[in-house]
Design a protein around this motif. Structure first.
Motif, PDB file in Angstrom:
ATOM      1  N   THR A   1       0.880  -1.275   0.044  1.00 55.67           N
ATOM      2  CA  THR A   1       0.001  -0.039   0.123  1.00 55.67           C
ATOM      3  C   THR A   1       0.945   1.227   0.029  1.00 55.67           C
ATOM      4  N   ALA A   2       2.080   1.237  -0.152  1.00 60.62           N
ATOM      5  CA  ALA A   2       3.106   2.336  -0.125  1.00 60.62           C
ATOM      6  C   ALA A   2       3.606   2.850  -1.311  1.00 60.62           C
ATOM      7  N   TYR A   3       3.964   4.063  -1.308  1.00 60.63           N
ATOM      8  CA  TYR A   3       4.708   4.623  -2.537  1.00 60.63           C
ATOM      9  C   TYR A   3       6.240   4.931  -2.221  1.00 60.63           C
ATOM     10  N   GLN A   4       6.610   5.210  -3.357  1.00 64.52           N
ATOM     11  CA  GLN A   4       8.271   5.566  -3.197  1.00 64.52           C
ATOM     12  C   GLN A   4       8.642   6.508  -2.100  1.00 64.52           C
TER      13      GLN A   4
ATOM     14  N   ASN B   1       3.669  -1.192  -9.681  1.00 63.10           N
ATOM     15  CA  ASN B   1       2.592  -1.262 -10.781  1.00 63.10           C
ATOM     16  C   ASN B   1       1.333  -0.881 -10.045  1.00 63.10           C
ATOM     17  N   THR B   2       1.164  -1.601  -8.874  1.00 60.71           N
ATOM     18  CA  THR B   2       0.103  -1.102  -8.095  1.00 60.71           C
ATOM     19  C   THR B   2       0.603  -1.043  -6.493  1.00 60.71           C
ATOM     20  N   THR B   3       0.020  -0.452  -5.594  1.00 62.00           N
ATOM     21  CA  THR B   3       0.266  -0.677  -4.157  1.00 62.00           C
ATOM     22  C   THR B   3       0.032  -1.933  -3.522  1.00 62.00           C
TER      23      THR B   3
ATOM     24  N   HIS C   1      11.241  -2.394   1.541  1.00 63.73           N
ATOM     25  CA  HIS C   1      10.546  -2.603   2.834  1.00 63.73           C
ATOM     26  C   HIS C   1       9.510  -3.218   2.768  1.00 63.73           C
ATOM     27  N   SER C   2       9.391  -4.243   3.887  1.00 60.14           N
ATOM     28  CA  SER C   2       8.042  -5.045   4.007  1.00 60.14           C
ATOM     29  C   SER C   2       7.709  -5.898   2.763  1.00 60.14           C
ATOM     30  N   MET C   3       6.722  -5.797   2.055  1.00 60.78           N
ATOM     31  CA  MET C   3       6.492  -6.703   0.821  1.00 60.78           C
ATOM     32  C   MET C   3       7.660  -6.539  -0.152  1.00 60.78           C
ATOM     33  N   GLY C   4       8.270  -5.320  -0.220  1.00 65.54           N
ATOM     34  CA  GLY C   4       9.308  -4.826  -1.170  1.00 65.54           C
ATOM     35  C   GLY C   4      10.628  -5.377  -0.405  1.00 65.54           C
ATOM     36  N   GLY C   5      10.535  -5.940   0.869  1.00 59.34           N
ATOM     37  CA  GLY C   5      11.768  -6.608   1.468  1.00 59.34           C
ATOM     38  C   GLY C   5      11.630  -8.041   1.026  1.00 59.34           C
ATOM     39  N   GLY C   6      10.529  -8.576   0.895  1.00 55.23           N
ATOM     40  CA  GLY C   6      10.181  -9.966   0.418  1.00 55.23           C
ATOM     41  C   GLY C   6      10.378  -9.935  -1.035  1.00 55.23           C
TER      42      GLY C   6
END
Length: 311
Positions: free
Chosen positions: A113-116, A139-141, A179-184
C-alpha cells in the motif's frame, strides 16, 4: 535539485623505492617510481583504483557512515511510469560528479500500500556515499513480493539500459533493497538474478520463509517490535534459511517497529552503507564496521553474521 558537497577524491599513494649501493640503480628506480606515480595519478581515485578499481570516496570512519550525507553532491531525476515497462516509475538519485568514473547501482521498493515516498530518504543518503539509487513505485500498491521482485529487476534493467544516467553505472555492480513486501521482493529478486552483488530486505514480509537458492550477499534487517512481519516468523527464518556458505548478516533493530525503515534511521543507514560498499564495490575498507560482529546496543537488539567475509 542538487546538494553541493565536497568531492570524495583520495590522494594517490606512490610506490616505495628501496636503497641501493648504486646511484645509477637508485636513479632508475626513482624514475620508474615517478612514472608509476604519474600513471596512478591519472586514474580516478588514485592508487585505490589500482588496488580496487571500484572503491569510491575517502576512507570511511564511524562518523562518515553515520552522517546524513556522504562526500558526493547528489542530483536527482524523476522517471514517469508512462516511460517505463514492468514497474511504476520512480526517482533516480546519483552523484553529480563524473570524475570518479562509474558507480554501483541499487533499486529500492516500497512496501504494501506504499509509494516511493515511504523509502525516499534512502535515495540521497546512499547516493551521497557513491551509488546510483532508484527508489521506485510499483505497478499497484497491492503488488505481492514476487511481483515486486520482478519490478526491482525491471527497474535495474531500465536504469542500466535506458535511463539518462546509464553511462554513470557499472552494470556488473548492482543491488536491491526493499521494505516489507518490498523486502520480500528483494529476496525474490536475489533468487531470480544471482549476479546481483548485494540484497537488503528491510522488515521484510513474504509467505516463503526459506531461501537456500540465494547466492547474493544478503543483510536481513528486522525490528524487535514488528507486529506486521514479526522477526520470529519472517526476518529470522529468512536469515537462517540462507546458505551457510553465503556472506550474510542479520540485524535486529532495538525499540523499532515494522515501519521504522520509512523514516531516516542512522542504524539502518550505517550498516546498509557498509554492506553495499563491501559487496557492490568490493571495498574492504568497510569490513571494519561488519566484522567483528557488532554488539548489542541501545539501537541493536541482536546481530548475527558470517565473518570474515569471503567475497
Amino acid at each position: 535539485m542538487q546538494q553541493h558537497l565536497p568531492s570524495g577524491d583520495v590522494s594517490p599513494r606512490h610506490p616505495r623505492t628501496t636503497k641501493s649501493r648504486s646511484r645509477t640503480v637508485r636513479g632508475a628506480l626513482a624514475g620508474a617510481a615517478a612514472t608509476a606515480g604519474l600513471l596512478i595519478s591519472l586514474v580516478p581515485g588514485g592508487a585505490q583504483a589500482a588496488d580496487n578499481p571500484y572503491e569510491r570516496g575517502p576512507a570511511p570512519t564511524q562518523s562518515s557512515i553515520e552522517a546524513l550525507r556522504g562526500p558526493y553532491a547528489v542530483s536527482e531525476t524523476s522517471v514517469s511510469s508512462l516511460r517505463v515497462r514492468g514497474f511504476g516509475g520512480g526517482t533516480i538519485y546519483y552523484p553529480t560528479s563524473t570524475s570518479d568514473g562509474t558507480f554501483g547501482a541499487i533499486a529500492i521498493s516500497p512496501g504494501f500500500t506504499a509509494y516511493q515516498s515511504s523509502i525516499a530518504w534512502l535515495g540521497p543518503r546512499l547516493a551521497s556515499q557513491g551509488f546510483v539509487v532508484f527508489t521506485i513505485d510499483t505497478n499497484t500498491t497491492m503488488d505481492q513480493p514476487a511481483s515486486r521482485g520482478d519490478q526491482l529487476l525491471a527497474a535495474l534493467d531500465y536504469l542500466t539500459g535506458e535511463s539518462s544516467v546509464r553511462s554513470r553505472i557499472d552494470t556488473s555492480r548492482l543491488g536491491v533493497m526493499g521494505h516489507s513486501m518490498g523486502g520480500g521482493g528483494t529476496l525474490e529478486a536475489a533468487k531470480e538474478r544471482p549476479s546481483l552483488q548485494a540484497a537488503i530486505p528491510l522488515t521484510g514480509w513474504n509467505l516463503d520463509k526459506t531461501w537456500p537458492e540465494v547466492k547474493t550477499p544478503t543483510m536481513v534487517i528486522g525490528a524487535d517490535g514488528d507486529t506486521v512481519a514479526s522477526v520470529t516468523t519472517h526476518s529470522k527464518p529468512f536469515y537462517n534459511s540462507l546458505p551457510s556458505s553465503l556472506d550474510k548478516a542479520y540485524l535486529e533493530l532495538r525499540g523499532a517497529s515494522h515501519f521504522t525503515p520509512n523514516t531516516s534511521n542512522t542504524t539502518i543507514a550505517k550498516y546498509s552503507i557498509s554492506w553495499l560498499k563491501r559487496f557492490i564495490d568490493n571495498d574492504t575498507r568497510y569490513e571494519q564496521f561488519l566484522c567483528p560482529l557488532p554488539s548489542a546496543s541501545l539501537t541493536i537488539a541482536e546481530y548475527q553474521g558470517t565473518c570474515p567475509h569471503t567475497s
